[in-house]
Design a protein around this motif. Structure first.
Motif, short mmCIF file in Angstrom:
data_model
loop_
_atom_site.label_atom_id
_atom_site.label_comp_id
_atom_site.label_asym_id
_atom_site.label_seq_id
_atom_site.Cartn_x
_atom_site.Cartn_y
_atom_site.Cartn_z
N THR A 73 0.84 -1.19 0.00
CA THR A 73 0.00 0.00 0.00
C THR A 73 0.88 1.24 0.00
OG1 THR A 73 -1.80 -1.11 1.17
CG2 THR A 73 -1.76 1.30 1.26
N PHE A 74 0.59 2.16 -0.91
CA PHE A 74 1.33 3.42 -1.04
C PHE A 74 0.43 4.57 -0.61
CE2 PHE A 74 3.16 0.58 -4.18
CZ PHE A 74 4.53 0.80 -4.07
N ARG A 75 1.02 5.52 0.10
CA ARG A 75 0.32 6.76 0.44
C ARG A 75 1.14 7.94 -0.06
NH1 ARG A 75 -3.99 6.06 3.56
NH2 ARG A 75 -4.22 4.04 4.64
N PRO A 76 0.48 9.01 -0.49
CA PRO A 76 1.22 10.17 -0.98
C PRO A 76 2.02 10.82 0.13
CG PRO A 76 -1.14 10.65 -0.85
CD PRO A 76 -0.98 9.19 -0.58
N GLY A 111 -7.70 7.17 0.25
CA GLY A 111 -6.55 8.06 0.12
C GLY A 111 -5.24 7.34 -0.08
N ALA A 112 -5.29 6.10 -0.54
CA ALA A 112 -4.08 5.31 -0.75
C ALA A 112 -4.21 4.50 -2.03
CB ALA A 112 -3.83 4.40 0.44
N ILE A 113 -3.08 3.97 -2.49
CA ILE A 113 -3.03 3.10 -3.67
C ILE A 113 -2.47 1.76 -3.22
CG2 ILE A 113 -2.04 2.74 -5.95
CD1 ILE A 113 -1.75 5.79 -6.19
N THR A 114 -3.22 0.69 -3.48
CA THR A 114 -2.77 -0.66 -3.14
C THR A 114 -2.49 -1.42 -4.42
OG1 THR A 114 -4.03 -0.70 -1.08
CG2 THR A 114 -3.35 -2.82 -1.98
N VAL A 115 -1.31 -2.04 -4.48
CA VAL A 115 -0.94 -2.85 -5.64
C VAL A 115 -0.73 -4.28 -5.18
CG1 VAL A 115 0.12 -0.89 -6.82
CG2 VAL A 115 1.53 -2.37 -5.39
N THR A 126 7.51 -2.41 -5.18
CA THR A 126 7.96 -1.11 -4.72
C THR A 126 8.38 -0.24 -5.90
OG1 THR A 126 8.71 -2.05 -2.62
CG2 THR A 126 9.60 0.09 -3.21
N GLY A 127 8.97 -0.86 -6.93
CA GLY A 127 9.38 -0.11 -8.10
C GLY A 127 8.22 0.57 -8.82
N LEU A 128 7.02 0.01 -8.68
CA LEU A 128 5.85 0.64 -9.30
C LEU A 128 5.58 2.02 -8.73
CD1 LEU A 128 3.31 -2.34 -9.48
CD2 LEU A 128 4.76 -1.45 -11.31
N GLY A 129 5.97 2.23 -7.46
CA GLY A 129 5.67 3.49 -6.80
C GLY A 129 6.81 4.48 -6.74
N GLU A 130 7.96 4.16 -7.38
CA GLU A 130 9.06 5.10 -7.42
C GLU A 130 8.76 6.21 -8.42
OE1 GLU A 130 12.32 2.54 -8.28
OE2 GLU A 130 12.55 1.89 -6.19
N GLN A 131 9.07 7.44 -8.06
CA GLN A 131 8.64 8.56 -8.90
C GLN A 131 9.31 8.56 -10.27
OE1 GLN A 131 9.14 12.53 -7.24
NE2 GLN A 131 7.36 13.24 -8.39
N ALA A 132 10.61 8.29 -10.33
CA ALA A 132 11.35 8.19 -11.60
C ALA A 132 11.30 9.47 -12.42
CB ALA A 132 10.86 7.01 -12.42
N ARG A 133 11.66 10.59 -11.80
CA ARG A 133 11.74 11.85 -12.52
C ARG A 133 13.15 11.99 -13.10
NH1 ARG A 133 10.99 18.03 -10.12
NH2 ARG A 133 11.96 19.08 -11.90
N LEU A 134 13.24 12.06 -14.39
CA LEU A 134 14.52 12.15 -15.11
C LEU A 134 14.63 13.50 -15.78
CD1 LEU A 134 17.03 10.40 -16.15
CD2 LEU A 134 15.68 10.13 -18.24
N ASP A 135 15.76 14.20 -15.56
CA ASP A 135 16.00 15.49 -16.19
C ASP A 135 17.45 15.56 -16.66
OD1 ASP A 135 13.44 16.74 -15.74
OD2 ASP A 135 14.00 16.96 -13.64
N MET A 279 3.31 12.43 -8.26
CA MET A 279 3.49 12.67 -6.83
C MET A 279 4.48 11.69 -6.26
SD MET A 279 -0.02 10.97 -5.29
CE MET A 279 -1.07 11.84 -6.46
N ARG A 280 5.06 12.04 -5.12
CA ARG A 280 5.93 11.12 -4.41
C ARG A 280 5.09 10.27 -3.49
NH1 ARG A 280 10.95 13.56 -1.51
NH2 ARG A 280 11.45 11.34 -1.52
N LEU A 281 5.43 8.97 -3.44
CA LEU A 281 4.69 8.01 -2.62
C LEU A 281 5.61 7.42 -1.58
CD1 LEU A 281 2.81 6.07 -5.45
CD2 LEU A 281 1.87 7.91 -4.03
N ARG A 282 5.03 6.99 -0.47
CA ARG A 282 5.75 6.20 0.52
C ARG A 282 5.00 4.89 0.72
NH1 ARG A 282 3.14 6.42 5.46
NH2 ARG A 282 1.62 8.09 5.73
N VAL A 283 5.76 3.83 0.95
CA VAL A 283 5.15 2.54 1.22
C VAL A 283 4.70 2.50 2.66
CG1 VAL A 283 5.47 0.04 1.13
CG2 VAL A 283 6.70 1.51 -0.46
N SER A 284 3.47 2.12 2.89
CA SER A 284 2.90 2.20 4.23
C SER A 284 2.17 0.93 4.57
CB SER A 284 1.93 3.39 4.32
OG SER A 284 1.23 3.38 5.55
N GLY A 285 2.22 0.59 5.85
CA GLY A 285 1.43 -0.56 6.33
C GLY A 285 -0.03 -0.18 6.48
#
Length: 285
Positions: A73-76, A111-115, A126-135, A279-285
């Protein structure tokens, strides 16, 4: 002709990635070398992905399984409305497909995303929720960092200069110009085994607009004295490579290669091709 540069280590939270850069002047290809983790594979198949590996937001992490499904589960990291969560979940579904996660489910509730996916590792989910902003930013100055606190992942507006770090045993601190080529200019990212026997690589192709911006950037850099002739590749606030540029590069292609396993290369391609999460996500219980 290949110009090989020094080795670096991406210092993002939760992940370290060794990187060295090279500019392939003869083919107008900027090659970046990285070392990624993950499970191995060597069957030679390539993968079209939907998004660069990126640093994970800090937070508690738990993984649970029901039957043979693993879930996270990911939360913003900051408050987000339902629309923002929905668009983020859509990108995560795209990534799941590109990463070959069969029967993956991405749900938004409370208010959360569960994968969840059958047989998937916690690392892959966990890789699904990494922001991966490349510049891509021009280097202005560089110097050794005098304290580790100076080298945490940095973020800032695209139109403003940025101070960020890369590590190669000793920390290096860069002052960078505004973003010259944003990650949104990436058209495709594809993982495959290199025909030169260097292992798994990720090929990036820019859009037409990105190709023009990249050509303009490299044309400017070749006129500068070191270190201002360097191009910084920034992934989630960390400089993963800062190669010198010796000529204008016009074909709009970048290759990331090195000690990737198949799984790590496919994950990076999936993240870059899908684009950064909004958005940035954190993995949460």
């Amino acid at each position: 002709m290949i110009f090989r540069l020094g080795t670096g280590r991406a210092a993002g939270a939760g992940r370290a990635r060794r990187v060295r850069g090279a500019v392939a002047a003869g083919t107008a290809l900027l090659a970046l070398t990285a070392c990624g983790g993950g499970s191995s594979g060597n069957d030679g198949r390539s993968g079209d992905g939907s998004g660069a590996s990126a640093s994970k937001a800090a937070g508690d992490a738990t993984a649970g399984s029901s039957a043979d499904r693993t879930s996270l589960t990911f939360r913003p990291a900051a408050g987000q409305g339902a629309t923002g969560l929905k668009s983020t979940a859509d990108l995560m579904r795209h990534r799941a497909t590109a990463m070959g996660l069969r029967d993956a489910r991405v749900d938004v509730a409370g208010g959360a995303i569960t994968v969840s996916a059958p047989g998937a590792s916690r690392e892959k989910l966990t890789g699904l929720g990494e922001q991966a902003r490349l510049d891509f930013r021009p280097v202005r100055t560089q110097a050794p960092a005098t304290a580790k606190a100076q080298c945490s992942a940095a973020e800032g507006p695209s139109a403003k200069p940025l101070t960020a770090c890369a590590t190669n045993g000793a920390d290096v601190r860069y002052t960078l110009g505004p973003v010259a080529v944003p990650g949104t200019d990436v058209s495709t990212a594809r993982s495959h085994l290199s025909k030169y026997g260097t292992g798994w690589v990720v090929d990036i192709t820019f859009t037409a607009a990105g190709t023009r911006r990249f050509a303009d950037l490299t044309a400017e850099l070749v006129t500068q004295a070191p270190p201002a002739n360097q191009l910084a590749v920034v992934l989630d606030g960390t400089v993963i490579s800062a190669p010198s540029v010796s000529q204008k590069l016009t074909d709009g292609r970048v290759q990331i290669s090195g000690d990737f396993t198949r799984a790590a290369a496919e994950e990076l391609a999936a993240q870059l091709s899908a684009g950064a999460l909004p958005m940035r996500l954190r993995v949460s219980g």
